[in-house]
Design an enzyme around this catalytic site. Structure first.
Site, PDB file in Angstrom:
ATOM      1  N   LYS A  83       0.850  -1.187   0.000  1.00 52.65           N
ATOM      2  CA  LYS A  83       0.000   0.000   0.000  1.00 52.65           C
ATOM      3  C   LYS A  83       0.886   1.236   0.000  1.00 52.65           C
ATOM      4  O   LYS A  83       1.786   1.364   0.848  1.00 52.65           O
ATOM      5  CB  LYS A  83      -0.868  -0.033   1.267  1.00 52.65           C
ATOM      6  CG  LYS A  83      -2.175   0.701   1.183  1.00 52.65           C
ATOM      7  CD  LYS A  83      -2.952   0.414   2.467  1.00 52.65           C
ATOM      8  CE  LYS A  83      -4.306   1.040   2.473  1.00 52.65           C
ATOM      9  NZ  LYS A  83      -4.935   0.920   3.809  1.00 52.65           N
TER      10      LYS A  83
HETATM   11  O1  G3P Z   1      -7.467   1.889   5.899  1.00 56.69           O
HETATM   12  C1  G3P Z   1      -7.835   3.138   5.424  1.00 56.69           C
HETATM   13  C2  G3P Z   1      -9.199   3.654   5.859  1.00 56.69           C
HETATM   14  O2  G3P Z   1     -10.163   2.644   5.772  1.00 56.69           O
HETATM   15  C3  G3P Z   1      -9.193   4.439   7.127  1.00 56.69           C
HETATM   16  O3  G3P Z   1     -10.484   4.754   7.594  1.00 56.69           O
HETATM   17  O4  G3P Z   1     -11.973   5.472   9.432  1.00 56.69           O
HETATM   18  O5  G3P Z   1      -9.538   6.065   9.517  1.00 56.69           O
HETATM   19  O6  G3P Z   1     -11.070   7.168   7.892  1.00 56.69           O
HETATM   20  P1  G3P Z   1     -10.768   5.926   8.664  1.00 56.69           P
END
Ligand code: G3P
Length: 217
Positions: A83
């Site tokens: 990633k």
């Molecule tokens: O892994 C990336 C993403 O899903 C992060 O989500 O909730 O931290 O905005 P969030």
């Protein structure tokens, strides 16, 4: 639509994999920072549980560093996906890593042009963050519609991986729009299972059955 879980927690992954609903896992530095132990070993363990794509994120910000970290992440297990963040350096690193046959997930996607550029350099996945767009007063799911529309017009081999999912409505909308994958925190997967009428209905079925059995004796 494939279901990935967005966590670095082995116990949570084991529980979901045991049900048979899990196609893959996504992690990021914030999620891995919550786990204790060696991150390479944790990722290896996750790969062995899921036997599907597992995204591990680089922390370098220059292309050379990302490429070095990406090769190392990919060497952990055949299921590893590298990633990289969407930056100029990330795009450059994606081009090199994808050219070497490694699968790359380009993350922190907040516009359709970013998704298109990542697809052009051979990303296997793009991760648009819907919840974080909602957080700033935009409509995150509009971005998914745009990216799906654009990718449908061409022969990109890039899958749309909906990330930053906050609730089951994001999941339903992603599926209706034809996104390839949704990655959810375990709590959102739990919400996808739950319906009070299912619980009430099951309780009634069992009570009625018990009553009938008791009447027979
Ligand atoms: O892994 C990336 C993403 O899903 C992060 O989500 O909730 O931290 O905005 P969030």
């Amino acid at each position: 639509m494939k279901l990935f879980v967005d966590t670095g927690n082995v116990k949570e992954i084991e529980a979901l994999a045991a049900i048979g609903i899990l196609d893959g896992v996504t992690t990021n530095p914030s999620l891995m920072a919550k786990e204790s132990g060696d991150y390479r070993q944790i990722l290896k363990q996750i790969c062995q549980i899921v036997k599907g794509p597992v995204s591990g994120e680089v922390v370098a910000t220059d292309a050379a560093g990302m490429i070095r970290e990406g090769r190392d992440l990919a060497s952990i297990d055949e299921h590893m996906v590298v990633k990289v963040p969407f930056t100029r350096e990330g795009v450059k690193a994606c081009k090199t890593l994808a050219g070497e046959g490694l699968r790359v997930n380009v993350t922190l996607i907040f516009s359709a042009t970013q998704a298109w550029l990542a697809a052009k350099v051979g990303a296997s996945y793009v991760s648009p963050f819907v919840g974080r767009l909602d957080d700033i007063g935009a409509t995150g799911m509009n971005l998914i519609r745009e990216i799906v529309d654009i990718f449908d017009n061409y022969e990109f081999g890039t899958e749309v991986l909906v990330a930053s999912v906050r609730h089951p409505i994001h999941v339903i909308e992603a599926a209706r729009m034809g996104a390839d994958i949704v990655t959810c925190p375990p709590a959102v997967i739990e919400q996808c299972f739950k319906h009070p009428l299912t619980d009430i209905g099951l309780e009634k079925f069992l009570k009625d059955w018990e009553k009938a059995q008791a009447a027979k004796v």
